[in-house]
Design a protein around this motif. Structure first.
Motif, PDB file in Angstrom:
ATOM      1  N   ILE A 187       0.835  -1.206   0.000  1.00 35.63           N
ATOM      2  CA  ILE A 187       0.000   0.000   0.000  1.00 35.63           C
ATOM      3  C   ILE A 187       0.868   1.254   0.000  1.00 35.63           C
ATOM      4  O   ILE A 187       0.603   2.212  -0.739  1.00 35.63           O
ATOM      5  CB  ILE A 187      -0.945  -0.008   1.215  1.00 35.63           C
ATOM      6  N   ALA A 188       1.931   1.248   0.824  1.00 35.82           N
ATOM      7  CA  ALA A 188       2.836   2.400   0.872  1.00 35.82           C
ATOM      8  C   ALA A 188       3.454   2.651  -0.498  1.00 35.82           C
ATOM      9  O   ALA A 188       3.514   3.790  -0.983  1.00 35.82           O
ATOM     10  CB  ALA A 188       3.922   2.164   1.921  1.00 35.82           C
ATOM     11  N   HIS A 189       3.910   1.594  -1.148  1.00 34.69           N
ATOM     12  CA  HIS A 189       4.557   1.741  -2.453  1.00 34.69           C
ATOM     13  C   HIS A 189       3.578   2.218  -3.522  1.00 34.69           C
ATOM     14  O   HIS A 189       3.977   2.943  -4.450  1.00 34.69           O
ATOM     15  CB  HIS A 189       5.187   0.416  -2.865  1.00 34.69           C
ATOM     16  N   GLU A 190       2.323   1.823  -3.414  1.00 29.29           N
ATOM     17  CA  GLU A 190       1.323   2.299  -4.382  1.00 29.29           C
ATOM     18  C   GLU A 190       1.176   3.818  -4.349  1.00 29.29           C
ATOM     19  O   GLU A 190       0.783   4.428  -5.339  1.00 29.29           O
ATOM     20  CB  GLU A 190      -0.025   1.633  -4.085  1.00 29.29           C
ATOM     21  N   HIS A 191       1.517   4.407  -3.198  1.00 24.23           N
ATOM     22  CA  HIS A 191       1.427   5.867  -3.057  1.00 24.23           C
ATOM     23  C   HIS A 191       2.799   6.537  -3.145  1.00 24.23           C
ATOM     24  O   HIS A 191       2.917   7.734  -2.863  1.00 24.23           O
ATOM     25  CB  HIS A 191       0.759   6.215  -1.732  1.00 24.23           C
ATOM     26  N   GLY A 192       3.829   5.775  -3.502  1.00 28.00           N
ATOM     27  CA  GLY A 192       5.151   6.347  -3.667  1.00 28.00           C
ATOM     28  C   GLY A 192       5.911   6.559  -2.380  1.00 28.00           C
ATOM     29  O   GLY A 192       6.947   7.251  -2.366  1.00 28.00           O
ATOM     30  N   ALA A 193       5.441   5.983  -1.264  1.00 23.04           N
ATOM     31  CA  ALA A 193       6.119   6.115   0.025  1.00 23.04           C
ATOM     32  C   ALA A 193       7.091   4.959   0.242  1.00 23.04           C
ATOM     33  O   ALA A 193       6.944   3.890  -0.353  1.00 23.04           O
ATOM     34  CB  ALA A 193       5.093   6.151   1.156  1.00 23.04           C
ATOM     35  N   VAL A 194       8.080   5.184   1.101  1.00 21.47           N
ATOM     36  CA  VAL A 194       8.993   4.112   1.488  1.00 21.47           C
ATOM     37  C   VAL A 194       8.501   3.494   2.794  1.00 21.47           C
ATOM     38  O   VAL A 194       7.805   4.131   3.586  1.00 21.47           O
ATOM     39  CB  VAL A 194      10.446   4.596   1.644  1.00 21.47           C
ATOM     40  N   MET A 195       8.882   2.222   3.019  1.00 20.10           N
ATOM     41  CA  MET A 195       8.439   1.473   4.191  1.00 20.10           C
ATOM     42  C   MET A 195       9.616   1.164   5.098  1.00 20.10           C
ATOM     43  O   MET A 195      10.574   0.500   4.698  1.00 20.10           O
ATOM     44  CB  MET A 195       7.774   0.163   3.748  1.00 20.10           C
ATOM     45  N   MET A 196       9.541   1.674   6.336  1.00 23.00           N
ATOM     46  CA  MET A 196      10.509   1.373   7.384  1.00 23.00           C
ATOM     47  C   MET A 196       9.860   0.393   8.354  1.00 23.00           C
ATOM     48  O   MET A 196       8.723   0.616   8.800  1.00 23.00           O
ATOM     49  CB  MET A 196      10.879   2.659   8.116  1.00 23.00           C
ATOM     50  N   VAL A 197      10.548  -0.692   8.678  1.00 23.33           N
ATOM     51  CA  VAL A 197       9.994  -1.701   9.578  1.00 23.33           C
ATOM     52  C   VAL A 197      10.856  -1.803  10.833  1.00 23.33           C
ATOM     53  O   VAL A 197      12.065  -2.008  10.756  1.00 23.33           O
ATOM     54  CB  VAL A 197       9.918  -3.084   8.902  1.00 23.33           C
ATOM     55  N   ASP A 198      10.205  -1.639  11.993  1.00 22.39           N
ATOM     56  CA  ASP A 198      10.841  -1.916  13.281  1.00 22.39           C
ATOM     57  C   ASP A 198      10.700  -3.408  13.526  1.00 22.39           C
ATOM     58  O   ASP A 198       9.624  -3.903  13.855  1.00 22.39           O
ATOM     59  CB  ASP A 198      10.160  -1.093  14.375  1.00 22.39           C
ATOM     60  N   GLY A 199      11.810  -4.124  13.362  1.00 26.11           N
ATOM     61  CA  GLY A 199      11.775  -5.578  13.494  1.00 26.11           C
ATOM     62  C   GLY A 199      12.356  -6.092  14.793  1.00 26.11           C
ATOM     63  O   GLY A 199      12.678  -7.285  14.897  1.00 26.11           O
ATOM     64  N   ALA A 200      12.441  -5.236  15.820  1.00 25.90           N
ATOM     65  CA  ALA A 200      13.098  -5.626  17.064  1.00 25.90           C
ATOM     66  C   ALA A 200      12.439  -6.837  17.719  1.00 25.90           C
ATOM     67  O   ALA A 200      13.127  -7.693  18.292  1.00 25.90           O
ATOM     68  CB  ALA A 200      13.119  -4.447  18.043  1.00 25.90           C
ATOM     69  N   GLN A 201      11.094  -6.916  17.653  1.00 21.67           N
ATOM     70  CA  GLN A 201      10.386  -8.033  18.280  1.00 21.67           C
ATOM     71  C   GLN A 201      10.052  -9.142  17.291  1.00 21.67           C
ATOM     72  O   GLN A 201       9.409 -10.124  17.663  1.00 21.67           O
ATOM     73  CB  GLN A 201       9.103  -7.519  18.938  1.00 21.67           C
ATOM     74  N   ALA A 202      10.482  -8.990  16.041  1.00 15.25           N
ATOM     75  CA  ALA A 202      10.195 -10.006  15.025  1.00 15.25           C
ATOM     76  C   ALA A 202      11.410 -10.875  14.729  1.00 15.25           C
ATOM     77  O   ALA A 202      11.324 -12.117  14.740  1.00 15.25           O
ATOM     78  CB  ALA A 202       9.710  -9.338  13.743  1.00 15.25           C
ATOM     79  N   ALA A 203      12.544 -10.242  14.459  1.00 16.06           N
ATOM     80  CA  ALA A 203      13.733 -10.993  14.036  1.00 16.06           C
ATOM     81  C   ALA A 203      14.145 -12.099  15.003  1.00 16.06           C
ATOM     82  O   ALA A 203      14.616 -13.148  14.554  1.00 16.06           O
ATOM     83  CB  ALA A 203      14.896 -10.020  13.798  1.00 16.06           C
ATOM     84  N   PRO A 204      13.988 -11.930  16.328  1.00 16.05           N
ATOM     85  CA  PRO A 204      14.391 -13.013  17.233  1.00 16.05           C
ATOM     86  C   PRO A 204      13.475 -14.225  17.209  1.00 16.05           C
ATOM     87  O   PRO A 204      13.868 -15.297  17.682  1.00 16.05           O
ATOM     88  CB  PRO A 204      14.329 -12.348  18.620  1.00 16.05           C
ATOM     89  N   HIS A 205      12.266 -14.077  16.669  1.00 12.69           N
ATOM     90  CA  HIS A 205      11.225 -15.070  16.926  1.00 12.69           C
ATOM     91  C   HIS A 205      10.641 -15.724  15.678  1.00 12.69           C
ATOM     92  O   HIS A 205       9.889 -16.693  15.803  1.00 12.69           O
ATOM     93  CB  HIS A 205      10.084 -14.406  17.706  1.00 12.69           C
TER      94      HIS A 205
END
Length: 409
Positions: A187-205
């Motif tokens: 959705i962000a890319h459809e509007h020309g925006a970039v996507m930043m992801v906070d993966g602090a609680q995802a990458a370990p699990h």
């Protein structure tokens, strides 16, 4: 998964706290470290401690090999396309600030929009607040559903053609909500925006594939995934990183320094000014080896089981409120809760007397606390070394605490 064998790899768990066997339920704040990571740090400092890149002597070469070898392990771990897209930093906070101060400063202007959510950690709120103040941009929030999840319809309504940056956590450190990052990125890319992801609680699990997510930036911290403190990663698509200016200047990141001007090294080193976090990177590489040996799919499956078990047992306690998605399949391995008439700090103190470590407070998520209409909460967070017995100890401790405060008041 052989949980008892895994637990034996974590020497800190083999101790008593206040005369009781330790039950550590605070891994969302920081995880414990296995022997292989401890040994990797010990071997570096005892055997080949040296600065990297510049030296031609044997110790320098070994240190450089260890440091850059860790970068390749990270690349494979998140499936980045190139080592040039993997930047070592102090942690998730530094990574998000770097994107805000570099990419954000160059690409956001007055009238533009930055989109985040009410569930974000402070480290994914304040950098965007500051950027909005400096540039005159508008900071917008995707509203939360009643159960603490995101609706893609709300995401579509919030993101517009004026949106330049969307920054959302993959997993909530309070609610346990697992956000649909791939769909939000689209959705962000459809509007020309970039996507930043906070993966602090995802990458370990859980397995993370940044190419599949198609996110522009992804950040995570080593200390939450069995690695050392003080080391983290910023992943960025090469096209963005090449166009961005560094925000920290000095040694290591330069190509040529003149009296009035300087030029930068190529990626990834132009963002790694000063002596790098050498031991931390090597330790993070050892942590990745450890997690890969067990398997991220197995870890995620086991933590879903623990969360479901905890929610079932804790739901039997009268006066206990659990926050976040009710379906354990929709949440990560943590449970945030409150017990009627007991302040979370008092609750954590009583549990600590029984050797049970949980987190109490606002969890660096004050806007979310306001949305929940509470000042603070208690949180039990699980990792691959926790057991059903740990949760039974927690539940028994909660019952005892409730009875104690009922008698007192």
């Amino acid at each position: 998964m052989n949980i008892q064998e895994i637990r034996r790899q974590f020497p800190i768990l083999d101790q008593e706290v206040n005369g009781q066997p330790l039950v550590y339920l605070d891994s969302a704040a920081t995880s414990q470290k296995p022997l292989s990571v401890i040994r990797a740090l010990d071997e570096y400092y005892k055997g080949y401690n040296s600065n990297v890149h510049r030296g031609v002597h044997t110790l320098g070469t070994r240190a450089t090999d260890g440091y850059e070898g860790a970068r390749e392990k990270v690349r494979k771990f998140i499936n980045a396309a190139s080592n040039e897209e993997v930047i070592f930093m102090r942690g998730t906070t530094t990574a998000i600030n770097t994107v805000a101060q570099s990419y954000g400063a160059d690409n956001v202007k007055e009238g533009d929009e930055i989109v985040i959510t009410h569930m974000e950690h402070h480290s994914n709120i304040i950098p965007w607040q500051q950027l909005a103040k400096i540039t005159g941009a508008t900071l917008k929030y995707v509203p939360l559903q009643e159960d603490g999840t995101l609706s893609l319809d709300d995401v579509r309504e919030t993101i517009t053609d004026n949106t330049k940056i969307v920054s959302i956590m993959m997993v909530s450190n309070v609610l346990g909500t697992m956000n649909p990052i791939k769909e939000i990125t689209q959705i962000a890319h459809e509007h020309g925006a970039v996507m930043m992801v906070d993966g602090a609680q995802a990458a370990p699990h859980m397995k993370v594939d940044v190419q599949d997510l198609d996110c522009d930036f992804f950040a995570f911290s080593g200390h939450k995934m069995a690695g050392p403190t003080g080391i983290g990663v910023l992943y960025g698509k090469k096209k963005h990183l090449n166009a961005m200016e560094p925000v920290e200047f000095g040694g290591e990141m330069i190509d040529f320094v003149g009296l009035q001007d300087s030029t930068w090294k190529e990626l990834p080193w132009k963002f790694e000014g000063g002596t790098p976090i050498i031991a931390g990177a090597i330790g993070l590489g050892a942590a990745i080896d450890f997690l890969n040996e067990i398997g991220l799919d197995e870890i995620e499956k086991y933590e879903h089981h623990l969360a479901a078990y905890a929610m079932e047992k804790m739901s039997e306690i009268d006066g206990l409120t659990i926050y976040g998605p009710k379906d354990p399949g929709q949440r990560a391995g943590l449970v945030t809760f409150n017990l009627d008439d007991v302040h979370p700090h008092d609750l954590a103190t009583v549990l600590d007397a029984d050797g049970i470590a949980i987190r109490a407070g606002h969890h660096c998520a004050q806007p979310l606390m306001k949305w929940l209409d509470v000042s603070s909460t208690a949180r039990a967070s699980f990792y691959l070394y926790n057991t059903e017995e740990d949760i039974d100890r927690l539940v028994n401790g909660l019952v005892k605490t409730k009875e104690y405060f009922s008698d007192v008041f």
